[in-house]
Design a protein around this motif. Structure first.
Motif, PDB file in Angstrom:
ATOM      1  N   THR A  99       0.823  -1.209   0.000  1.00  0.00           N
ATOM      2  CA  THR A  99       0.000   0.000   0.000  1.00  0.00           C
ATOM      3  C   THR A  99       0.853   1.252   0.000  1.00  0.00           C
ATOM      4  N   ASP A 100       1.922   1.257   0.773  1.00  0.00           N
ATOM      5  CA  ASP A 100       2.801   2.421   0.848  1.00  0.00           C
ATOM      6  C   ASP A 100       4.073   2.226   0.035  1.00  0.00           C
ATOM      7  N   GLY A 101       4.035   1.291  -0.900  1.00  0.00           N
ATOM      8  CA  GLY A 101       5.210   1.011  -1.715  1.00  0.00           C
ATOM      9  C   GLY A 101       5.457   2.102  -2.738  1.00  0.00           C
ATOM     10  N   PRO A 102       6.542   1.960  -3.490  1.00  0.00           N
ATOM     11  CA  PRO A 102       6.878   2.953  -4.509  1.00  0.00           C
ATOM     12  C   PRO A 102       5.764   3.085  -5.553  1.00  0.00           C
ATOM     13  N   MET A 103       5.601   4.280  -6.069  1.00  0.00           N
ATOM     14  CA  MET A 103       4.592   4.538  -7.088  1.00  0.00           C
ATOM     15  C   MET A 103       5.291   4.798  -8.421  1.00  0.00           C
ATOM     16  N   THR A 104       4.745   4.207  -9.471  1.00  0.00           N
ATOM     17  CA  THR A 104       5.221   4.465 -10.821  1.00  0.00           C
ATOM     18  C   THR A 104       4.196   5.349 -11.510  1.00  0.00           C
ATOM     19  N   VAL A 105       4.670   6.408 -12.175  1.00  0.00           N
ATOM     20  CA  VAL A 105       3.786   7.354 -12.859  1.00  0.00           C
ATOM     21  C   VAL A 105       4.258   7.511 -14.295  1.00  0.00           C
ATOM     22  N   ASN A 106       3.340   7.394 -15.232  1.00  0.00           N
ATOM     23  CA  ASN A 106       3.617   7.682 -16.638  1.00  0.00           C
ATOM     24  C   ASN A 106       2.772   8.871 -17.053  1.00  0.00           C
ATOM     25  N   ILE A 107       3.403   9.857 -17.671  1.00  0.00           N
ATOM     26  CA  ILE A 107       2.722  11.077 -18.112  1.00  0.00           C
ATOM     27  C   ILE A 107       3.069  11.321 -19.569  1.00  0.00           C
ATOM     28  N   ASP A 108       2.058  11.654 -20.364  1.00  0.00           N
ATOM     29  CA  ASP A 108       2.285  12.066 -21.748  1.00  0.00           C
ATOM     30  C   ASP A 108       2.164  13.589 -21.789  1.00  0.00           C
ATOM     31  N   PRO A 109       3.285  14.323 -21.675  1.00  0.00           N
ATOM     32  CA  PRO A 109       3.213  15.784 -21.615  1.00  0.00           C
ATOM     33  C   PRO A 109       2.694  16.410 -22.901  1.00  0.00           C
ATOM     34  N   GLY A 110       2.695  15.660 -23.991  1.00  0.00           N
ATOM     35  CA  GLY A 110       2.154  16.174 -25.241  1.00  0.00           C
ATOM     36  C   GLY A 110       0.659  16.431 -25.175  1.00  0.00           C
ATOM     37  N   GLN A 111      -0.017  15.815 -24.220  1.00  0.00           N
ATOM     38  CA  GLN A 111      -1.463  15.992 -24.079  1.00  0.00           C
ATOM     39  C   GLN A 111      -1.831  17.004 -22.989  1.00  0.00           C
ATOM     40  N   ILE A 112      -0.837  17.624 -22.388  1.00  0.00           N
ATOM     41  CA  ILE A 112      -1.088  18.629 -21.360  1.00  0.00           C
ATOM     42  C   ILE A 112      -0.609  19.968 -21.918  1.00  0.00           C
ATOM     43  N   GLU A 113      -1.554  20.888 -22.117  1.00  0.00           N
ATOM     44  CA  GLU A 113      -1.267  22.127 -22.836  1.00  0.00           C
ATOM     45  C   GLU A 113      -0.363  23.091 -22.087  1.00  0.00           C
ATOM     46  N   SER A 114      -0.466  23.139 -20.750  1.00  0.00           N
ATOM     47  CA  SER A 114       0.280  24.131 -19.982  1.00  0.00           C
ATOM     48  C   SER A 114       0.229  23.746 -18.503  1.00  0.00           C
ATOM     49  N   PRO A 115       1.059  24.383 -17.675  1.00  0.00           N
ATOM     50  CA  PRO A 115       0.945  24.150 -16.234  1.00  0.00           C
ATOM     51  C   PRO A 115      -0.455  24.486 -15.705  1.00  0.00           C
ATOM     52  N   ALA A 116      -1.073  25.524 -16.234  1.00  0.00           N
ATOM     53  CA  ALA A 116      -2.425  25.882 -15.798  1.00  0.00           C
ATOM     54  C   ALA A 116      -3.412  24.765 -16.145  1.00  0.00           C
ATOM     55  N   HIS A 117      -3.277  24.207 -17.322  1.00  0.00           N
ATOM     56  CA  HIS A 117      -4.127  23.094 -17.753  1.00  0.00           C
ATOM     57  C   HIS A 117      -3.914  21.896 -16.836  1.00  0.00           C
ATOM     58  N   ALA A 118      -2.667  21.632 -16.466  1.00  0.00           N
ATOM     59  CA  ALA A 118      -2.369  20.540 -15.540  1.00  0.00           C
ATOM     60  C   ALA A 118      -3.064  20.781 -14.201  1.00  0.00           C
ATOM     61  N   GLY A 119      -3.057  22.022 -13.728  1.00  0.00           N
ATOM     62  CA  GLY A 119      -3.726  22.347 -12.472  1.00  0.00           C
ATOM     63  C   GLY A 119      -5.216  22.071 -12.519  1.00  0.00           C
ATOM     64  N   ILE A 120      -5.848  22.380 -13.646  1.00  0.00           N
ATOM     65  CA  ILE A 120      -7.285  22.102 -13.804  1.00  0.00           C
ATOM     66  C   ILE A 120      -7.527  20.598 -13.765  1.00  0.00           C
ATOM     67  N   MET A 121      -6.683  19.835 -14.447  1.00  0.00           N
ATOM     68  CA  MET A 121      -6.843  18.377 -14.456  1.00  0.00           C
ATOM     69  C   MET A 121      -6.669  17.807 -13.050  1.00  0.00           C
ATOM     70  N   ILE A 122      -5.680  18.288 -12.316  1.00  0.00           N
ATOM     71  CA  ILE A 122      -5.457  17.797 -10.951  1.00  0.00           C
ATOM     72  C   ILE A 122      -6.659  18.121 -10.070  1.00  0.00           C
ATOM     73  N   ALA A 123      -7.217  19.313 -10.200  1.00  0.00           N
ATOM     74  CA  ALA A 123      -8.415  19.675  -9.428  1.00  0.00           C
ATOM     75  C   ALA A 123      -9.579  18.763  -9.780  1.00  0.00           C
ATOM     76  N   ASP A 124      -9.761  18.456 -11.066  1.00  0.00           N
ATOM     77  CA  ASP A 124     -10.829  17.539 -11.477  1.00  0.00           C
ATOM     78  C   ASP A 124     -10.622  16.156 -10.860  1.00  0.00           C
ATOM     79  N   TRP A 125      -9.370  15.661 -10.906  1.00  0.00           N
ATOM     80  CA  TRP A 125      -9.089  14.346 -10.292  1.00  0.00           C
ATOM     81  C   TRP A 125      -9.408  14.369  -8.812  1.00  0.00           C
TER      82      TRP A 125
END
Length: 91
Positions: free
Chosen positions: A20-46
């Motif tokens: 449960t508290d083990g290491p986390m692997t994250v894959n991100i496709d930055p080509g689909q994230i328009e900007s840091p602001a866009h990333a912030g909106i997505m994180i808020a939605d999640w």
């Protein structure tokens, strides 16, 4: 259509090792994230989706209670991370 993508493709995937508290692997496709602001909106939605799931499964007393706790822990983690981020974007 997903931000100009020709077909729906994952732009974020995360999983943990067996623990449960083990290491986390994250894959991100930055080509689909328009900007840091866009990333912030997505994180808020999640966060809203996660808060709802916590409330609906009895892990929080309600959506707002879950959101308040997530925001408090998020701010603490941003200010003083418990782990260092490793890895990089593969090009």
């Amino acid at each position: 259509m997903l931000f100009g993508a020709k077909k729906p493709e994952p732009f974020f995937a995360a999983w943990r090792d067996a623990e449960t508290d083990g290491p986390m692997t994250v894959n991100i496709d930055p080509g689909q994230i328009e900007s840091p602001a866009h990333a912030g909106i997505m994180i808020a939605d999640w966060m809203h989706h996660i808060a709802r799931s916590m409330a609906q499964t009895g892990k929080a007393e309600g959506e707002q209670a879950a959101m308040n706790q997530m925001i408090a822990v998020l701010e603490a983690e941003l200010n003083d991370p418990t782990d260092e981020i490793e890895g990089s974007i593969e090009t």
